[in-house]
Write an enzyme that holds these catalytic residues in place. Structure first.
Site, PDB file in Angstrom:
ATOM      1  N   HIS A  57       0.820  -1.223   0.000  1.00 23.63           N
ATOM      2  CA  HIS A  57       0.000   0.000   0.000  1.00 23.63           C
ATOM      3  C   HIS A  57       0.852   1.271   0.000  1.00 23.63           C
ATOM      4  CE1 HIS A  57      -0.444   0.460   4.704  1.00 23.63           C
ATOM      5  NE2 HIS A  57       0.812   0.438   4.320  1.00 23.63           N
ATOM      6  N   ASP A  58       2.146   1.124   0.260  1.00 18.52           N
ATOM      7  CA  ASP A  58       3.047   2.287   0.244  1.00 18.52           C
ATOM      8  C   ASP A  58       3.494   2.675  -1.160  1.00 18.52           C
ATOM      9  OD1 ASP A  58       3.213   2.802   3.016  1.00 18.52           O
ATOM     10  OD2 ASP A  58       4.637   1.166   3.280  1.00 18.52           O
TER      11      ASP A  58
ATOM     12  N   GLU B  97      -4.566   2.567  -0.740  1.00 17.02           N
ATOM     13  CA  GLU B  97      -5.313   1.352  -0.448  1.00 17.02           C
ATOM     14  C   GLU B  97      -6.130   1.005  -1.691  1.00 17.02           C
ATOM     15  OE1 GLU B  97      -4.420  -0.100   2.036  1.00 17.02           O
ATOM     16  OE2 GLU B  97      -3.787   1.397   3.506  1.00 17.02           O
TER      17      GLU B  97
END
Length: 354
Positions: free
Chosen positions: A259-260, A319
């Site tokens: 998600h980064d 996300e």
């Protein structure tokens, strides 16, 4: 002159805007409670205590009791703490723990206190003030606020690096319990090694190996992260760059890593995972939020908050919905996947190379 609406709907709308405007007050009161160790003080006393007892235990010769009273009033209203009338009839209020405040215990094995201190630190709050600039001009919020991306900032600032690692480590312990309880058969079927990609200081892989000692654990992260990792039985710490190569293993796991990063970066990381595991028997376990914009589950609102957190702190990350995850997995060579519910905010996405 424009008429002022006085309907119940209009008033409700105004009140809701006021509440959203000052929602930061809740997180600041929460941070204050963690800094003062209020939950720990109550817990040490073995039950509800008075305000004066609480004030005398915070380690100050002249505590601001009126300030403490007002902060506790809000936290009781938010059901973080409980308030009771003194049965002795002297009119004093007693403050006790709730299911929520037990997650603030800094001396507990499972605690969100380090994460609260991390996320509400001024350095990590600053990027939130850059959202409108990001919308207008693009860019990375953290870099706009601090002149460099979060990973480079951590590399050059040991205190921030510790704050960041401590925050992630506490969530690893919590989520590890949920993963272990919700994926028992899956770990039993790993007959060899498991590499935790972006594993931080190794808390997650350590919890897994403690429960499944037949697994050989590999904690893989950047050199400055791994250098601070403690020694764990059955775990080898390996430093490197997941964009270059990932250590060979029978399976891989990633918690809150993808998600980064952008879709393109995620495909690269997953492709390297695919190269690191056996083609026929290997699998990758991805522990991430699955966004459901119209969902009604307990954690769906939190998933949307996490998505904005990625704007604030990540390098182009976000996300994703299930459809978005499916696209990334297929591009990285994982045509088959399962989604497994666990007793935590994220899900496990179990992905297979064939």
């Amino acid at each position: 002159m424009e008429a002022i609406e006085t309907s119940d709907e209009s008033l409700r709308g105004q009140v809701e805007i006021w509440q959203h405007m000052f929602s930061f007050a809740d997180s600041m009161a929460l941070k204050c409670a963690v800094e003062l160790r209020i939950a720990d003080i109550i817990n040490t006393q073995g039950g509800p205590i008075t305000l004066s007892q609480l004030a005398s235990s915070i380690g100050s010769p002249s505590p601001g009791i009126s300030y403490l009273s007002r902060i506790m009033r809000l936290l009781v209203r938010k059901k973080i703490f409980a308030a009771y009338h003194d049965s002795n009839g002297n009119g004093e209020t007693l403050y006790g723990l709730t299911h929520s405040s037990r997650w603030l215990l800094r001396d507990s094995e499972l605690s969100l206190a380090p994460m609260i201190l991390m996320e509400n630190h001024p350095l990590l709050m600053a990027p939130w003030h850059c959202f409108s600039q990001c919308v207008k001009e693009g860019g990375i919020a953290f870099k706009i606020a601090h002149g460099k991306e979060i990973w480079d900032f951590a590399l050059q600032n040991p205190e921030f690096n510790k704050l960041f690692n401590d925050g992630l480590a506490c969530t690893s312990k919590i989520i590890a319990r949920a993963i272990i309880s919700g994926y028992k058969d899956g770990f039993s079927s790993i007959n060899g090694s498991l590499v935790d990609v972006g594993g931080g200081t190794g808390e997650l892989i350590n919890e897994i190996v403690k429960s499944y000692p037949h697994i050989r654990g590999i904690n893989f992260d950047l050199p400055h992260v791994v250098s601070t990792a403690p020694k764990f039985d059955g775990i080898s710490h390996v430093d490197g760059d997941m964009f270059q190569a990932i250590p060979k293993a029978d399976a891989a796991i990633m918690k809150f890593v993808l998600h980064d990063w952008s879709d393109e970066d995620c495909v690269k990381i997953l492709s390297n995972c695919r190269n690191a595991i056996p083609e026929k028997t290997g699998k990758v376990l991805i522990t991430e939020v699955i966004v459901k914009p119209d969902g009604n589950d307990l954690s769906d609102d939190t998933g949307l908050d996490f998505d904005l957190l990625m704007i604030a702190h990540s390098t182009g990350g976000k996300e994703r919905t299930e459809v978005e995850w499916k696209k990334i997995l297929e591009e990285a060579g994982f045509p088959r996947y399962n989604i497994i519910n666990i007793p935590a905010i994220p899900f496990i996405i179990e992905a297979f190379p064939q």
